[in-house]
Structure formats: structure tokens, C-alpha cells
Design an enzyme around this catalytic site. Structure first.
Site, PDB file in Angstrom:
ATOM      1  N   GLN A 220      -8.111   0.140   3.838  1.00 18.81           N
ATOM      2  CA  GLN A 220      -9.018  -0.405   4.859  1.00 18.81           C
ATOM      3  C   GLN A 220     -10.402  -0.709   4.298  1.00 18.81           C
ATOM      4  OE1 GLN A 220      -8.156  -1.468   7.679  1.00 18.81           O
ATOM      5  NE2 GLN A 220      -6.167  -0.480   8.007  1.00 18.81           N
TER       6      GLN A 220
ATOM      7  N   ASN B 191      -8.013   3.937   9.436  1.00 17.85           N
ATOM      8  CA  ASN B 191      -7.596   2.654   9.993  1.00 17.85           C
ATOM      9  C   ASN B 191      -7.846   2.546  11.495  1.00 17.85           C
ATOM     10  OD1 ASN B 191      -5.559   4.733   9.739  1.00 17.85           O
ATOM     11  ND2 ASN B 191      -4.148   3.330  10.733  1.00 17.85           N
TER      12      ASN B 191
ATOM     13  N   GLY C  69       0.817  -1.205   0.000  1.00 18.42           N
ATOM     14  CA  GLY C  69       0.000   0.000   0.000  1.00 18.42           C
ATOM     15  C   GLY C  69       0.852   1.257   0.000  1.00 18.42           C
TER      16      GLY C  69
ATOM     17  N   CYS D 294       2.668   4.767  23.755  1.00 17.13           N
ATOM     18  CA  CYS D 294       3.661   3.761  24.108  1.00 17.13           C
ATOM     19  C   CYS D 294       3.714   2.593  23.136  1.00 17.13           C
ATOM     20  CB  CYS D 294       3.407   3.245  25.503  1.00 17.13           C
ATOM     21  SG  CYS D 294       4.190   4.302  26.710  1.00 17.13           S
TER      22      CYS D 294
ATOM     23  N   THR E 265      10.604  -7.443 -11.793  1.00 17.34           N
ATOM     24  CA  THR E 265       9.959  -8.734 -12.024  1.00 17.34           C
ATOM     25  C   THR E 265       8.766  -8.904 -11.095  1.00 17.34           C
ATOM     26  OG1 THR E 265      12.050  -9.669 -12.711  1.00 17.34           O
ATOM     27  CG2 THR E 265      10.349 -11.232 -12.061  1.00 17.34           C
TER      28      THR E 265
END
Lengths: 289, 402
Positions: free
Chosen positions: B179, B151, B72, B325, B237
């Protein structure tokens, strides 16, 4: 996911001394809600002996913040107030068998809560002496504010300077872009522009050969001590031809000595160098032709 | 005890049927699709089918509008940088404050290079102000890049309408739809969307495969130049096995679209209602009436998200959080802050994102496990009293260095 030690997990899952201590006579409240960590430490200090009889914590924070708070209360119980002031954030981290670099600030918060509580017990005012910024160097846990202040205070100009003063950027080197950005901002404040340091560039051929000579001269005394010697024969681009003489000539260790000379030259000139015995000059010239 | 996975907005399990179709492309069907021999030919055919399967899921008019990429993020970067390079006189970008870092970090970087970036704000429910958007549209704007759904909160943006508005102003429109694809029906041929990004691993295909939809006729400059793969629009490729896998995943997503919007949605609604009934001082973030069917973002006040996740993980429940955190940053989620959610709640947001693999039994188990975990952490919180927040929490606990 964070790599928390078993000890951190244990203190997080079963925290010791949670809650306020009854009859507390020392309270320290520190932290930063925007950072997601805040701690209230309560201590019960015996006024006679100044011994910490009991300690309790209440914490708004992540797993390591709660574990650090729990560890702190375990460490200081039974200490005198003076002894407790000696506890560093590293002591808290060590007690927990280490913290991830991003989480070291949890242990700093513990030490600050302790200082604030002792100040409160003594009727003093505690003020925080550092500001925390975004973490830049993950290898050595150095944040942006620390780098900025060090750059300003010492008039630093290059990423290398920053590494020498703060250790930041001295490990995996992936934060060098971040350090360069800080340098650019701080130098712009001072009316200067940041330029990435050119390595040994801009030398004339003569200057370069003299520099090579200087390096080789500085190595000779060591070789002479072993009754050997080296002389510079020619410089052809990145290839430097030398003659190993005396005991060095035919010595089994000659190639190691050559690679040692090569290393010193590369470090000094900041470019790739190949040191080759002068005996191979003709051979190489023929192959080239 | 088996784990309960409710973190499908982060990544999804590869569908077993998808694994099955991709495996031969590692062994017997290993040829390079560009080769002249039969080894390559078969792979080329399989990729053609995959392209059509993705085309069908997106409702694209032509299969040549599908460009396979590695993820994405690559699709987002390709789209935005292409728009800038194809229109060098246009130096402005319109986006939103709640985009994924794949777009936001690139825009921050472009800003340093001298581009002007307009970041549309959101209200407390995470909604955009379309009048503010309309006023920014002009011939200086190279591209609008707005996510189809967020999201974290699951809030859906009116990108079809926004693309119409951009088109009327002569501005290119890109949407990061990672999403949405596979969760909400899409029919691109009926829209004015010029470019769209999707990511395979969000819809039960493997990681490492993405798509950039590029409407026929949209001016384009490739990010990777080299071979003629993807009609010269994305050299390198092809990741044949994953392309075939994404094709199958797209087919399955289309087949499960109704299920997603009925059963998965019902599970999400039950989860939310069950938790909110049992836990005080908790609320749903985002635009509740206009969001993804699988996403529940719940803010638990006065506690911190990482601590919640660690305790959930201990009982085998996987979710995610917008707390500072969990990301290693100092600020809580930019999405929660943009909606004006106070720090004491923003740090405690937990996102449960479901998929067709979840069951109602799992939902009930999560509803049973969450309340004691929240209560346990609140007991440790300086903002929490006996059985409720302390009176005037922000004043009762005001730490130094706040």
C-alpha cells in the site's frame, strides 16, 4: 460482488413495509450484531381471526438482509399466525428468486424473527435453537458448527462421511481441507487422530484378484440375461484381461460393456484400472518386449 | 454518467503509458529473455531497464536486489518461508494483528506446523506498542513481518525504526509494503529492512506482477526452484510484458510522488471533511495524523457497509467496506475489531481510496451523494430514531442470539 437476483435488488432498493407497525401486538427481535445482521419484526395481529393485518421491519444488515426482511413482511401479511409459522427460510429465499449460499442466513434470520414475533404475541418465550459458524461448504451452504455437531453426534471419521451426512464437500470439493481440519479437532477431543482414508490399500495380490473376481461375478448375470458372458483371464498391474463370450463376442456394443466393467472395477478398488480383451494380450506383450 | 472510482487500495487503473510500453512484448518482442538469439536479447534489455526503474523507486542499493514475482502474496510467502528455512533453529515469527491475509493466513498455517507466532496488538488508533515489540525480539525469532501501511485504515507503521530494532537484535525484517510503494517516498538503502513486498496493480501496473526486494547478503531460500531466472531466486519464465509495465509504472509513480502527497491528499482531506460535516454519528478510523495520503476510512454508526456500497454503486461510486457481509465471513474486519471499534460501527466502515486519476469534482459529487444514502439506511435501522440514534441503542435493541 454478490450475484443478487433482480428480486433481491428490487426489495433492497425499494423495501416494502419499512419501519414499525403502529399498534403492533407482536414483536420479534433476532440476529447477531457481531455477524452484522439484526432484525426487529413488528406485526399487527387481529385477535379474533388471528390474521396478520400489517407487518413492518427495521433491519441492521446488508443488502440481502434488508431484502429478506422486506420479503418476509410481504409474505406474511394476510396470513393467519398458524400459517405464518409454516413459512420456512427457503420460502423467503424462493420469494426472492434465490440467495447466494453465503447469504442464506439472512432468510434464516427472517424465519426466526417471525417465530419470535409469534411467541411474543402468544406470551411465550422464544429461544434460538441453532448457532451459526463460519461457512465451510459454499456449494451447499454448510457452516462449521453444523459439521462439528454432525461429526460429534454420528461419530464420523472421514471427509466422505461428512459429505454423506451433511452434503458438505460434495460439490466442488475445494472445502475438503476445512472439513479435514474440523475432523482433526473433533477427533482429537475424543482422543483419536484423523487420518485421510486410504482407498483399497493394503490388499495382498490374492485379495485384490479375488475382489476383481467378485466384481466381475456380480456383473455376469446382467450379461447372461442378454445371452452373453465375461470371464477373467489375467491381471497384470492395472491391466485386467477378460474374455467376452456368447452374444457379447463380436457384439458392436462390446467396447461399451468393457468400459462399464472398467468403471465398476475402478469404483470398487479405488484405483485406475484398464480392462482389455484377452485377445490383445499377445500384442501388448510383444510391444512391451 | 461516468463512474467514480475510489477503491484504489483494492486495485488501480493501468496507466495508459504503461499499457503502451507493455503491448509490444505480446507481439513483436515475444522472445524468451533466456534465449541466445536477438528475439530474447531485446526482452532481456527491457527487463534490465525495468529492474532499474523499480530499484530507483525503492531506493535500493543494487538492481540485483529486485526479484520479480507474480504478486504481493507470493512475495510475502517467499520472504517468510525463506527466513524460516534459512534459519531452521529459529521457530518464532513476529507480526501484527492487522496484517493482510497474505501474511496472517500463512502465519496461522505455520502455527499449526509448530511455529510460534506473536501478533502485536494495536491501540484504538491502530498504532503498535514498540516496547511490547522490543521485548519479543530475541534469537528464537526467525523473522519480523510488519506491513508498512494498513490497507483498510491507511495507518503507517514505523517500520524503519522497527527494522533498526530487529537488526540490533539480529533478527531479519520483512515488510509488506504494497500500500505504500508509489504513495510515500521510500529509500531502502538508508534502512535496515531486509525484505520488502510490493504489488504492481496497486500502483497503476497490471495485475499478476509483484516484487520481492531482497537486501544483498540476506540469507535466502527460494520458494520456486527450477531455472536460473532471477538469479535462481525465483524460477519460472519471466512475465516480461508485465515486468516492463511495472518498470514504467514505477517511473511514473516517482514522478507523481509530490502530486500524491499534495493534491491527492487535499482531495482526501476535502472528502473526509465534507462527509463528516454532513453526516452525524460518523468518524474516521486509524491514526489520522500518520497515514497514507489517499485513504479515508469512515465508520458510519448503526448501519451496515454492504448496504452502503450497494447504494453508492447505484449512483456510480465505487468504494469498499470492512463489513462482514462484503467478505463472506461472519466477523467484521479484523482491522476494525483490533482497534476496538464497536460492532455497530465496525460493520458500517467505508473506505474511500483515491488516486491521481480522481478529481475535485468527483470528490464534491461523492460528498453530495453520501449523506442521503446514510440517512436512507438509518431509517431502516432498529438502532436509529427520528433524527438520531435511539437513547441507549445497545439496550433499546438487544436481539435474541446476540
Amino acid at each position: 460482488m454478490w450475484e443478487y437476483s433482480e428480486k433481491v435488488k428490487e426489495h433492497f432498493f425499494s423495501p416494502r413495509n419499512a419501519g414499525m407497525v403502529e399498534g403492533a401486538n407482536a414483536v420479534g427481535e433476532v440476529g447477531s450484531i457481531s455477524c452484522g445482521d439484526a432484525l426487529r419484526l413488528t406485526l399487527k395481529v387481529d385477535p379474533e381471526s388471528e390474521t396478520i393485518l400489517d407487518a413492518g421491519f427495521e433491519t441492521f444488515g446488508c443488502g440481502s438482509a434488508i431484502a429478506s426482511s422486506s420479503a418476509l413482511t410481504e409474505i406474511v401479511k394476510g396470513m393467519t399466525v398458524d400459517q405464518a409459522l409454516e413459512v420456512s427460510n427457503q420460502d423467503i429465499a424462493d420469494f426472492l428468486e434465490g440467495l447466494p449460499p453465503e447469504k442464506m442466513h439472512c432468510s434464516v434470520m427472517g424465519r426466526e424473527a417471525l417465530q419470535a414475533a409469534v411467541a411474543n404475541y402468544r406470551g411465550e418465550q422464544w429461544s434460538d435453537d441453532h448457532e451459526e459458524g463460519a461457512l465451510i461448504c459454499k456449494c451447499f451452504a454448510i457452516d462449521a458448527v453444523m459439521i462439528e455437531e454432525t461429526v460429534r453426534a454420528n461419530n464420523l471419521k472421514t471427509v466422505e462421511d461428512v459429505t454423506n451426512y451433511t452434503k458438505a464437500g460434495g460439490g466442488c470439493t475445494s472445502c475438503h481441507e476445512g472439513i479435514e481440519e474440523i475432523l482433526a479437532v473433533v477427533l482429537a477431543e475424543q482422543g483419536e487422530t484423523f487420518e485421510s482414508a486410504p482407498v483399497a490399500a493394503g490388499m495382498t495380490n490374492l485379495q485384490r484378484i479375488r475382489r476383481i473376481e467378485t466384481v466381475i461375478e456380480s456383473i455376469r448375470p446382467q450379461l447372461q440375461a442378454d445371452h452373453g458372458d465375461v470371464e477373467l483371464v489375467d491381471v497384470d498391474g492395472n491391466t485386467i484381461y477378460v474374455n467376452m463370450t456368447g452374444a457379447c463376442s463380436g457384439c458392436q456394443m462390446a467396447s461399451m460393456t468393457l468400459s462399464g466393467i472398467q468403471q465398476r472395477l475402478m469404483e470398487d478398488l479405488g484405483e485406475f484400472i484398464k480392462v482389455v480383451p484377452a485377445g490383445q494380450m499377445a500384442q501388448i506383450a510383444k510391444a512391451g518386449a | 454518467m461516468s463512474g467514480i472510482y475510489m477503491d484504489n487500495n483494492a486495485t488501480t487503473k493501468v496507466d495508459p503509458a504503461v499499457v503502451e510500453v507493455m503491448l509490444p512484448f505480446f507481439t513483436e518482442q515475444f522472445g524468451n529473455p533466456s534465449s541466445m538469439h536477438s528475439f530474447g536479447d531485446k526482452v532481456g534489455r527491457a527487463m534490465k531497464q525495468a529492474r532499474q526503474q523499480v530499484q530507483t523507486l525503492l531506493g535500493a542499493e543494487h538492481d540485483s536486489e529486485i526479484i520479480f514475482t507474480s504478486c504481493g502474496t507470493e512475495s510475502d510467502s517467499t520472504a517468510i518461508l525463506s527466513a524460516l528455512r534459512a534459519q531452521p533453529d529459529r521457530k518464532e515469527i513476529i507480526t501484527t494483528v492487522v496484517e493482510h491475509p497474505a501474511v496472517l493466513t500463512l502465519c496461522d498455517y505455520l502455527e499449526k506446523d509448530g511455529y510460534t507466532v506473536h501478533r502485536l496488538a494495536v491501540d484504538s488508533k491502530g498504532r503498535l506498542d514498540l516496547d511490547a515489540y522490543r521485548q519479543l525480539l530475541c534469537d528464537k525469532v526467525a523473522v519480523v513481518s510488519v506491513m508498512w501501511a494498513n490497507n483498510e485504515s491507511g495507518t503507517i507503521f514505523p517500520v524503519e525504526q522497527m527494522a533498526e530494532m530487529a537488526h540490533a537484535a539480529g533478527v531479519m525484517f520483512h515488510t509488506d509494503a504494497v500500500q505504500v510503494v508509489g504513495k510515500v517516498p521510500i529509500d531502502l538503502k538508508r534502512t535496515r529492512i531486509d525484505m520488502l513486498s510490493l504489488s504492481g496493480h496497486k500502483l497503476h501496473a497490471p495485475k499478476g506482477i509483484g516484487v520481492l526486494y531482497l537486501r544483498r547478503g540476506t540469507r535466502f531460500r527460494p520458494l520456486l526452484r527450477g531455472g536460473h531466472q532471477e538469479r535462481g531466486r525465483r524460477a519460472g519464465t519471466e512475465n516480461a510484458a508485465s515486468i516492463v509495465a511495472l518498470g514504467k509504472a514505477a517511473e511514473l509513480a516517482l514522478r507523481h510522488m509530490d502530486y500524491e502527497n499534495t493534491f491527492v491528499k487535499a482531495m482526501r482531506d476535502r472528502l473526509e471533511a465534507g462527509i463528516l460535516a454532513a453526516v452525524p454519528n460518523a468518524f474516521v478510523t486509524g491514526d489520522v495524523v500518520n497515514r497514507l495520503p489517499n485513504t479515508a476510512s469512515i465508520a458510519f454508526e448503526y448501519i451496515e457497509g454492504e448496504a452502503i456500497l450497494l447504494l453508492l454503486n447505484k449512483v456510480g461510486i465505487a468504494a469498499s467496506s470492512g463489513s462482514a457481509c462484503t467478505s463472506g465471513s461472519l466477523e467484521p474486519s479484523h482491522v476494525m475489531r483490533a482497534m476496538g471499534i464497536p460492532y455497530t460501527a465496525a460493520h458500517g466502515t467505508v473506505r474511500f481510496s483515491l488516486s491521481r486519476y480522481n478529481t475535485m469534482e468527483e470528490v464534491e459529487r461523492v460528498i453530495a451523494e453520501v449523506p442521503p444514502i446514510i440517512a436512507q439506511l438509518r431509517k431502516l435501522s432498529p438502532y436509529w430514531g427520528e433524527d438520531g440514534p435511539v437513547a441507549d441503542p445497545e439496550k433499546a435493541f438487544a436481539p435474541t442470539y446476540a
